[in-house]
Design an enzyme around this catalytic site. Structure first.
Site, PDB file in Angstrom:
ATOM      1  CB  SER A  18      38.761   0.581 101.016  1.00 51.92           C
ATOM      2  OG  SER A  18      38.399   1.867 101.483  1.00 51.92           O
ATOM      3  CG  LEU A  98      47.659  12.581 113.988  1.00 54.87           C
ATOM      4  CD1 LEU A  98      48.164  12.957 112.599  1.00 54.87           C
ATOM      5  CD2 LEU A  98      48.237  11.239 114.424  1.00 54.87           C
ATOM      6  CG  HIS A 114      37.408  14.738 107.044  1.00 53.60           C
ATOM      7  ND1 HIS A 114      37.407  14.077 108.259  1.00 53.60           N
ATOM      8  CD2 HIS A 114      36.298  15.516 107.041  1.00 53.60           C
ATOM      9  CE1 HIS A 114      36.358  14.466 108.960  1.00 53.60           C
ATOM     10  NE2 HIS A 114      35.664  15.329 108.242  1.00 53.60           N
TER      11      HIS A 114
END
Length: 221
Positions: A18, A98, A114
């Site tokens: 989205s 990551l 976030h």
């Protein structure tokens, strides 16, 4: 400062995309001086890949389960990204932790969003955790990515009220509305040369941002 060419952007996703769609829409309307040159997902058959294909953007899958280690996957992902020569990498619901080497390779040119008011509620299940803590405000943060999980310098935050009858789903929906506002804004700032990271700090118009980044007002319910 106006860009002399559209900023080359690679977007990483894991799901519905989205926020990717918000960037695609901004690009199409001419509001964002960017060119999304590729969308890469670590999961196949997600809606975000269809969004990219419908927009005529190369959509690739790099399945993390086919790699023996996180390091091997990140090396392959980095090689795939770099083929597109991006000036900015955008994490849009990319559900992977990551490695330090990967984060350092793109430091200063990789953004994440976030769903919490960082530094609160790093990690997962942010909406439920905010409810359980009795928060009266919740929100979302765009930040530069560094090797520290959800710990890079914040760029911009948007706040929403926590309502008495909220559950995690309704709160998430209200937060997501703000995501689609502030993520394109942060990308636009970067594309126009207004936003940079220097010496571990986010700078907007050469002025250091505060510990929560640029603060928007609290959205109405």
């Amino acid at each position: 400062m106006s860009p002399t060419h559209p900023l080359r952007v690679v977007v990483l996703i894991s799901g519905s995309g989205s926020n990717l769609q918000a960037l695609i829409d901004g690009q199409k309307r001419g509001e964002l001086p960017i060119e999304i040159v590729a969308v890469i997902s670590n999961r196949a058959a997600v809606r975000g890949l269809l969004r990219a294909e419908h927009a005529g953007i190369p959509a690739l899958v790099l399945d993390h389960t086919r790699y023996e280690s996180r390091e091997d996957f990140d090396k392959a992902l980095q090689a795939q990204i770099d083929e597109f020569r991006p000036e900015l990498v955008v994490l849009a619901g990319f559900m992977r932790i990551l490695t330090s080497d990967f984060a350092s390779h793109y430091e200063g040119r990789m953004l994440n969003i976030h769903p919490s008011l960082l530094p609160k509620y790093q990690g997962l299940h942010t909406h439920q955790r905010a409810l359980e803590a009795g928060e009266t405000e919740h929100g979302v943060t765009v930040h530069f990515v560094t090797p520290e999980l959800d710990g890079g310098p914040p760029v911009i935050q948007a706040r929403v009220p926590v309502l008495e009858n909220d559950d995690a789903e309704t709160l998430a929906a209200r937060v997501q509305q703000q995501e689609h506002v502030i993520y394109p804004l942060a990308v636009e700032w970067f594309a126009r040369g207004r936003l940079r990271m220097k010496s571990g700090k986010a700078l907007l118009d050469n002025e250091p941002l505060g510990p929560q980044g640029y603060l928007t007002g609290t959205a109405q319910p």
